[in-house]
Design an enzyme around this catalytic site. Structure first.
Site, PDB file in Angstrom:
ATOM      1  N   ASP A   1       0.792  -0.978   0.043  1.00 35.12           N
ATOM      2  CA  ASP A   1      -0.041  -0.063  -0.084  1.00 35.12           C
ATOM      3  C   ASP A   1       0.887   1.174   0.006  1.00 35.12           C
ATOM      4  OD1 ASP A   1      -1.644   2.114   0.645  1.00 35.12           O
ATOM      5  OD2 ASP A   1      -3.121   0.967   1.696  1.00 35.12           O
TER       6      ASP A   1
ATOM      7  N   ASN B   1       3.249   2.771 -10.677  1.00 37.15           N
ATOM      8  CA  ASN B   1       1.619   2.858 -11.513  1.00 37.15           C
ATOM      9  C   ASN B   1       0.693   2.939 -10.544  1.00 37.15           C
ATOM     10  OD1 ASN B   1       0.080   1.810 -13.790  1.00 37.15           O
ATOM     11  ND2 ASN B   1      -0.507   0.609 -12.301  1.00 37.15           N
TER      12      ASN B   1
ATOM     13  N   TYR C   1      -5.808  15.911 -10.032  1.00 35.72           N
ATOM     14  CA  TYR C   1      -5.041  14.950 -10.948  1.00 35.72           C
ATOM     15  C   TYR C   1      -4.159  15.549 -11.780  1.00 35.72           C
ATOM     16  CZ  TYR C   1      -4.525  10.946 -14.210  1.00 35.72           C
ATOM     17  OH  TYR C   1      -3.800   9.982 -14.873  1.00 35.72           O
TER      18      TYR C   1
ATOM     19  N   LYS D   1      -0.001  14.906 -11.386  1.00 36.10           N
ATOM     20  CA  LYS D   1       0.908  14.377 -12.230  1.00 36.10           C
ATOM     21  C   LYS D   1       2.029  15.465 -12.648  1.00 36.10           C
ATOM     22  CE  LYS D   1      -0.971  10.396 -12.624  1.00 36.10           C
ATOM     23  NZ  LYS D   1      -0.216   9.201 -12.323  1.00 36.10           N
TER      24      LYS D   1
ATOM     25  N   THR E   1      -9.570   1.352 -19.009  1.00 37.16           N
ATOM     26  CA  THR E   1      -9.562   0.665 -17.838  1.00 37.16           C
ATOM     27  C   THR E   1     -10.581   1.141 -16.747  1.00 37.16           C
ATOM     28  OG1 THR E   1      -7.926   2.503 -17.000  1.00 37.16           O
ATOM     29  CG2 THR E   1      -7.012   0.539 -17.943  1.00 37.16           C
TER      30      THR E   1
END
Length: 233
Positions: free
Chosen positions: A60, A86, A155, A159, A190
């Site tokens: 984790d 990832n 988000y 990144k 996904t």
């Protein structure tokens, strides 16, 4: 361990699962990591059924003790040749930046930024001892400053921060023979990407696997996409 060894976080499904598969097909012994040990085991069983050298490992990225326990297992093999960060989350889809709760930004950074940094800091010493290897941070063109637009503030910001981690660690680890790069897998079908995405997990994994298997003299400190060409930051 004679085989090269790789570790992939957030790998029990989607792009991470496909990265594990492709690395194992290239002859790597791969640790398939997930925060849910049962999900990681189920995913690993599917790949081992095909004769691939895959081992499930609970990890984790938000819990330092979980990362340390994972390191102890990897250290038993005496090497780590590829680390793929990832694990990631998208928590602010459809929410304007002016209204996104700060708590959502914090939760996003906890996984996408702090998690990747924790894992890299923990495993880098093992790679330094081997004087070779690759670290790949799974990023996105959503983090590009030059082309940023509305929405996805949490988000996008995470990144962009992850890309800076790539740049700093690439500079610090280059003298040790370790390459650090960011990968943009593209918009992929996904759970995160959704059913309308044009790309497949197999396609999304390709730039990640390419960067994870670079040899001496390969690029470092860059952002690369599906065409395996450098992208603007």
């Amino acid at each position: 361990m004679e085989k090269p060894v790789a570790l992939v976080t957030g790998a029990n499904r989607g792009i991470g699962f496909e990265v594990v598969k492709q690395l194992a097909e290239k002859g790597y012994y791969v640790f398939l990591c997930g925060r849910d040990p049962r999900a990681a085991e189920e995913a690993a069983v599917k790949l081992r059924a095909g004769g691939l050298a895959v081992e499930p490992l609970e990890l984790d990225v938000t819990k330092p003790e979980s990362i340390r326990r994972a390191l102890e297992r990897v250290e038993e093999l005496g090497r780590l040749d590829a680390l793929v960060n990832n694990a990631g989350v998208l928590l602010d889809e459809g929410v304007p930046g002016l209204r996104v709760p700060v708590e959502t930004v914090h939760a996003t950074f906890e996984v996408n930024v702090y998690g990747a940094l924790r894992v890299s800091q923990t495993f880098a010493p093992l790679m330094i001892r081997g004087e070779s290897g690759n670290i790949v941070n799974v990023s996105s063109i959503m983090g590009q400053l030059a082309y940023a637009g509305p929405g996805y503030l949490a988000y996008r910001s995470s990144k962009a921060a992850l890309n800076m981690i790539t740049r700093v660690l690439a500079a610090e680890l280059k003298p040790h023979g370790i390459r650090v790069n960011s990968a943009h897998p593209g918009w992929v079908r996904t759970r995160m990407g959704g059913p309308a995405a044009p790309g497949t997990p197999e396609e999304g994994a390709k730039p990640i696997v390419w960067l994870a298997t670079l040899g001496p003299g390969g690029p470092t400190g860059g952002l690369f996409g599906p065409g395996l060409k450098p992208l603007d930051w």
